[in-house]
Design an enzyme around this catalytic site. Structure first.
Site, PDB file in Angstrom:
ATOM      1  N   GLY A   1      40.851 -54.105  22.156  1.00  0.00           N
ATOM      2  CA  GLY A   1      40.205 -55.114  23.001  1.00  0.00           C
ATOM      3  C   GLY A   1      40.367 -56.494  22.403  1.00  0.00           C
ATOM      4  N   GLY A   2      39.385 -57.348  22.689  1.00  0.00           N
ATOM      5  CA  GLY A   2      39.448 -58.727  22.204  1.00  0.00           C
ATOM      6  C   GLY A   2      39.457 -58.819  20.691  1.00  0.00           C
TER       7      GLY A   2
ATOM      8  N   GLY B   1      72.651 -78.114  22.629  1.00  0.00           N
ATOM      9  CA  GLY B   1      71.199 -78.225  22.426  1.00  0.00           C
ATOM     10  C   GLY B   1      70.729 -77.383  21.259  1.00  0.00           C
ATOM     11  N   ALA B   2      71.423 -76.267  21.026  1.00  0.00           N
ATOM     12  CA  ALA B   2      71.016 -75.396  19.918  1.00  0.00           C
ATOM     13  C   ALA B   2      71.273 -76.092  18.575  1.00  0.00           C
ATOM     14  CB  ALA B   2      71.757 -74.076  20.000  1.00  0.00           C
TER      15      ALA B   2
HETATM   16  C1  HXC Z   1      29.861 -48.261  18.186  1.00  0.00           C
HETATM   17  C2  HXC Z   1      31.527 -46.858  17.493  1.00  0.00           C
HETATM   18  C3  HXC Z   1      32.473 -47.654  18.113  1.00  0.00           C
HETATM   19  C4  HXC Z   1      32.040 -48.827  18.802  1.00  0.00           C
HETATM   20  C5  HXC Z   1      33.490 -46.010  17.182  1.00  0.00           C
HETATM   21  N1  HXC Z   1      32.182 -45.846  16.942  1.00  0.00           N
HETATM   22  N2  HXC Z   1      33.691 -47.106  17.906  1.00  0.00           N
HETATM   23  N3  HXC Z   1      30.218 -47.164  17.531  1.00  0.00           N
HETATM   24  N4  HXC Z   1      30.719 -49.080  18.796  1.00  0.00           N
HETATM   25  N5  HXC Z   1      32.895 -49.646  19.376  1.00  0.00           N
HETATM   26  C6  HXC Z   1      31.550 -44.785  16.201  1.00  0.00           C
HETATM   27  C7  HXC Z   1      31.630 -43.449  16.891  1.00  0.00           C
HETATM   28  O1  HXC Z   1      30.575 -43.338  17.807  1.00  0.00           O
HETATM   29  C8  HXC Z   1      31.458 -42.503  15.736  1.00  0.00           C
HETATM   30  O2  HXC Z   1      30.102 -42.487  15.367  1.00  0.00           O
HETATM   31  C9  HXC Z   1      32.209 -43.218  14.612  1.00  0.00           C
HETATM   32  O3  HXC Z   1      32.284 -44.572  15.002  1.00  0.00           O
HETATM   33  C10 HXC Z   1      33.594 -42.699  14.411  1.00  0.00           C
HETATM   34  O4  HXC Z   1      34.252 -42.674  15.675  1.00  0.00           O
HETATM   35  P1  HXC Z   1      35.130 -41.439  16.151  1.00  0.00           P
HETATM   36  O5  HXC Z   1      35.357 -41.635  17.598  1.00  0.00           O
HETATM   37  O6  HXC Z   1      34.535 -40.166  15.680  1.00  0.00           O
HETATM   38  O7  HXC Z   1      36.462 -41.695  15.318  1.00  0.00           O
HETATM   39  P2  HXC Z   1      37.949 -41.440  15.759  1.00  0.00           P
HETATM   40  O8  HXC Z   1      38.080 -40.109  16.412  1.00  0.00           O
HETATM   41  O9  HXC Z   1      38.783 -41.715  14.575  1.00  0.00           O
HETATM   42  O10 HXC Z   1      38.256 -42.536  16.890  1.00  0.00           O
HETATM   43  C11 HXC Z   1      38.252 -43.907  16.553  1.00  0.00           C
HETATM   44  C12 HXC Z   1      38.307 -44.767  17.823  1.00  0.00           C
HETATM   45  C13 HXC Z   1      37.208 -44.312  18.810  1.00  0.00           C
HETATM   46  C14 HXC Z   1      39.710 -44.629  18.444  1.00  0.00           C
HETATM   47  C15 HXC Z   1      38.139 -46.225  17.385  1.00  0.00           C
HETATM   48  O11 HXC Z   1      35.979 -44.261  18.110  1.00  0.00           O
HETATM   49  C16 HXC Z   1      37.057 -45.242  19.960  1.00  0.00           C
HETATM   50  O12 HXC Z   1      37.819 -45.189  20.928  1.00  0.00           O
HETATM   51  N6  HXC Z   1      36.005 -46.070  19.911  1.00  0.00           N
HETATM   52  C17 HXC Z   1      35.705 -46.997  20.968  1.00  0.00           C
HETATM   53  C18 HXC Z   1      36.686 -48.107  20.972  1.00  0.00           C
HETATM   54  C19 HXC Z   1      36.318 -49.157  21.964  1.00  0.00           C
HETATM   55  O13 HXC Z   1      36.458 -48.965  23.196  1.00  0.00           O
HETATM   56  N7  HXC Z   1      35.753 -50.254  21.473  1.00  0.00           N
HETATM   57  C20 HXC Z   1      35.366 -51.343  22.257  1.00  0.00           C
HETATM   58  C21 HXC Z   1      36.633 -52.130  22.521  1.00  0.00           C
HETATM   59  S1  HXC Z   1      36.265 -53.517  23.469  1.00  0.00           S
HETATM   60  P3  HXC Z   1      29.360 -41.211  14.807  1.00  0.00           P
HETATM   61  O14 HXC Z   1      27.954 -41.659  14.702  1.00  0.00           O
HETATM   62  O15 HXC Z   1      29.590 -40.147  15.806  1.00  0.00           O
HETATM   63  O16 HXC Z   1      30.026 -40.960  13.507  1.00  0.00           O
HETATM   64  C22 HXC Z   1      36.017 -54.651  22.328  1.00  0.00           C
HETATM   65  C23 HXC Z   1      35.715 -55.949  22.925  1.00  0.00           C
HETATM   66  C24 HXC Z   1      35.798 -56.999  21.887  1.00  0.00           C
HETATM   67  O17 HXC Z   1      36.074 -54.447  21.185  1.00  0.00           O
HETATM   68  C25 HXC Z   1      35.788 -58.301  22.588  1.00  0.00           C
HETATM   69  C26 HXC Z   1      35.884 -59.406  21.635  1.00  0.00           C
HETATM   70  C27 HXC Z   1      36.063 -60.688  22.367  1.00  0.00           C
END
Ligand code: HXC
Length: 519
Positions: free
Chosen positions: A174-175, A409-410
């Site tokens: 994401g961001g 130009g290059a």
């Molecule tokens: C809170 C999160 C989290 C998140 C992971 N965890 N991402 N908690 N917020 N964004 C937590 C999980 O719940 C889990 O907690 C622990 O971290 C480990 O995650 P797993 O899924 O078990 O690990 P893995 O299988 O290795 O997968 C990693 C991952 C997946 C690919 C990153 O966790 C995932 O898809 N997370 C969500 C990603 C996402 O959509 N993020 C938001 C993006 S948008 P527990 O307690 O079970 O151990 C964004 C906007 C930003 O970031 C904008 C900025 C301008």
């Protein structure tokens, strides 16, 4: 009632320290290890000088009370921050801890990162971010987004003031990718690092396209296709070596000069092989890396974006102990022409060198811009303009070596005299012209060729005539667009002399807030 003893108080501190060190607990740490990934603190220890790391904010916790987070308040909030040294030089650092809420970024996690960036700016030291994070901490909602915004703003303020490196050793989604994208360099570890704006599931749902995470945003993809990353490492150890190497060519901040690099390589060393490496025939290719390595100190060249837009080569080296940036056309790939990606790559590197006071040595052998509808529709006009802008804007010493072709130009875009190059050198086989002899003769002598008894023989005759008259460095030298015509083997010595002469270069520019660079 009474005061606790100092022993009791110290024991309490000790317990808290151990708790902070435990991060997300043993199970999560094992999971991290089983993926072959280092822990946040192991990574810092691997990068910094032994024993130099000083941690701050280890007791920071979040203040979120949604979705049960109020019951889980790990000390440190998922990011390890502080300072230390690399090769004895001070750097500020943060390293996300995936074992704590997946390294996700909430309000206090972001505050910790902002604090070290602020300290780095105030102290004029590089900042290095090790990224391993699930992105915005979902439970913290807009506090988390606000945290990202604050980091982006700081990255922008720090840009051109201190070197900022982003080391990607896990997911960045994401961001969240935009903080790394705002820094000088992105280093990615193969099969560990992933960067994308929208993931494979979202893409499948919206467009129906099927793509894996690795294909979409892996280290290989960003180092070869998108150009978003600058360094590809096979593992974490190699990645840290790259960070250290690049840092060794840079000053700590924009007000310093880069440290000299010790060498026993004679600055006057002549290299006759340069006569052979670059063929006189402009249609024959060669690898410009061979030229660069023979000219610089000890043959050491640290390439930036080695896998992207290979028709232009960018990177660091030193000549006569002085660190420099190098930009070079590479005739081995697409004849070394300029295109959209090459212009993007080179212009950013030129601006980076200019920001950090590194003289730029440009090796020129360029036939022109890549023709094609894709290029025109893709914006080669503005991308090409960006390179003109970057060189024109640069106030560091600019030394150019025209080895062979420099057309149209290059030619102008590749650090020409008219854009502000301080010293332009040309080899005897240099051809500085509006275009190559074939094209030029066909246009200028069109009627004569068409009216001849044997048009193709006439065409060859006219090409030779044109080449003899104009395809050489002397027309440009007569006008002063070339300062010196030199033997290829003299290049190292003469470039070194030019760098010495331009050492105290100062240029004043019209006052302005900032320019509007073509993008
Ligand atoms: C809170 C999160 C989290 C998140 C992971 N965890 N991402 N908690 N917020 N964004 C937590 C999980 O719940 C889990 O907690 C622990 O971290 C480990 O995650 P797993 O899924 O078990 O690990 P893995 O299988 O290795 O997968 C990693 C991952 C997946 C690919 C990153 O966790 C995932 O898809 N997370 C969500 C990603 C996402 O959509 N993020 C938001 C993006 S948008 P527990 O307690 O079970 O151990 C964004 C906007 C930003 O970031 C904008 C900025 C301008």
């Amino acid at each position: 009632m009474g005061f606790r003893t100092i022993e009791e108080l110290c024991a309490e501190l000790d317990v808290k320290r151990k708790s902070a060190l435990a991060g997300g607990g043993e199970e999560a740490a094992e999971k991290q290890k089983s993926k072959g990934k280092g822990s946040a603190r192991e990574r810092i220890a691997a990068l910094l000088d032994a024993g130099s790391f000083v941690e701050i904010d280890e007791f920071v916790t979040h203040r979120c009370s949604n979705f049960g987070l109020e019951e889980r308040k790990p000390l440190g909030d998922g990011v390890v921050t502080g300072w230390g040294t690399i090769g004895g030089r001070k750097v500020f650092i943060y390293s996300q801890d995936f074992t704590v809420f997946g390294g996700s970024l909430g309000e206090k996690h972001a505050d910790k990162i902002c604090k070290v960036i602020d300290m780095a700016i105030q102290n004029g030291c590089p900042v290095i971010g090790i990224n391993d994070s699930g992105g915005a901490r979902i439970q913290e909602g807009t506090d988390s987004l606000n945290g990202y915004g604050k980091i982006f703003r700081r990255n922008t303020m720090a840009s051109g003031v201190i070197p900022q490196f982003s080391v990607i050793m896990g997911p960045t989604a994401g961001g969240a990718v935009y903080s790394p994208a705002l820094t000088d360099y992105i280093f990615m570890v193969d099969k560990e690092a992933i960067m994308h704006i929208t993931g494979p599931e979202v893409i499948r749902a919206v467009t129906g396209e099927l793509v894996t995470s690795e294909e979409l945003g892996g280290a290989e993809t960003h180092n070869t296709i998108t150009g978003d990353a600058h360094f590809f490492a096979k593992d974490e150890a190699e990645c840290f070596e790259q960070v250290k190497k690049v840092l060794s060519y840079l000053p700590l901040n924009n007000l310093d000069d880069a440290p000299l690099k010790a060498t026993n390589d004679d600055p006057r060393r002549a290299d006759l092989a340069l006569r052979e490496i670059v063929p006189v025939n402009p249609n024959k290719s060669y690898d410009v890396h061979e030229v660069i390595k023979r000219v610089v100190d000890d043959g050491e060249f640290v390439e930036v974006q080695a896998g992207f837009a290979k028709n232009i080569v960018t990177g660091y080296a030193s000549i006569g102990s002085r660190p420099i940036g190098i930009v070079a056309n590479n005739p081995d790939v697409s004849a070394g022409c300029l295109d959209i990606n090459a212009s993007d790559k080179a212009s950013r590197f030129v601006r980076h060198c200019d920001a950090f006071n590194l003289p730029i040595v440009t090796f020129v052998d360029v036939p022109g811009y890549l023709p094609g509808k894709d290029q025109e529709y893709g914006g080669i006009i503005r991308k090409g303009a960006k390179l003109l802008y970057a060189y024109s804007e640069a106030s560091v010493p600019l030394i150019s070596v025209i080895m062979r072709k420099a057309y149209g130009g290059a030619y102008l875009a590749m650090s020409s005299k008219s854009l502000g190059a301080d010293v332009v050198l040309a080899w005897p086989q240099a051809e500085i012209a509006v275009m190559g002899a074939e094209g030029a003769a066909s246009i200028v002598f069109k009627k004569e060729i068409e009216g001849a008894d044997d048009p193709s023989a006439k065409r060859l005759e006219k090409i030779d005539e044109y080449r003899e008259a104009f395809a050489n460095p002397y027309r440009a030298a007569e006008r002063g667009y070339v300062d010196r015509v030199i033997m290829p083997e003299e290049t190292r010595k003469v470039v070194c002399q030019a760098l010495d002469a331009m050492e105290s270069k100062r240029e004043t520019r019209p006052a302005k807030k900032h320019g509007v660079i073509p993008h």
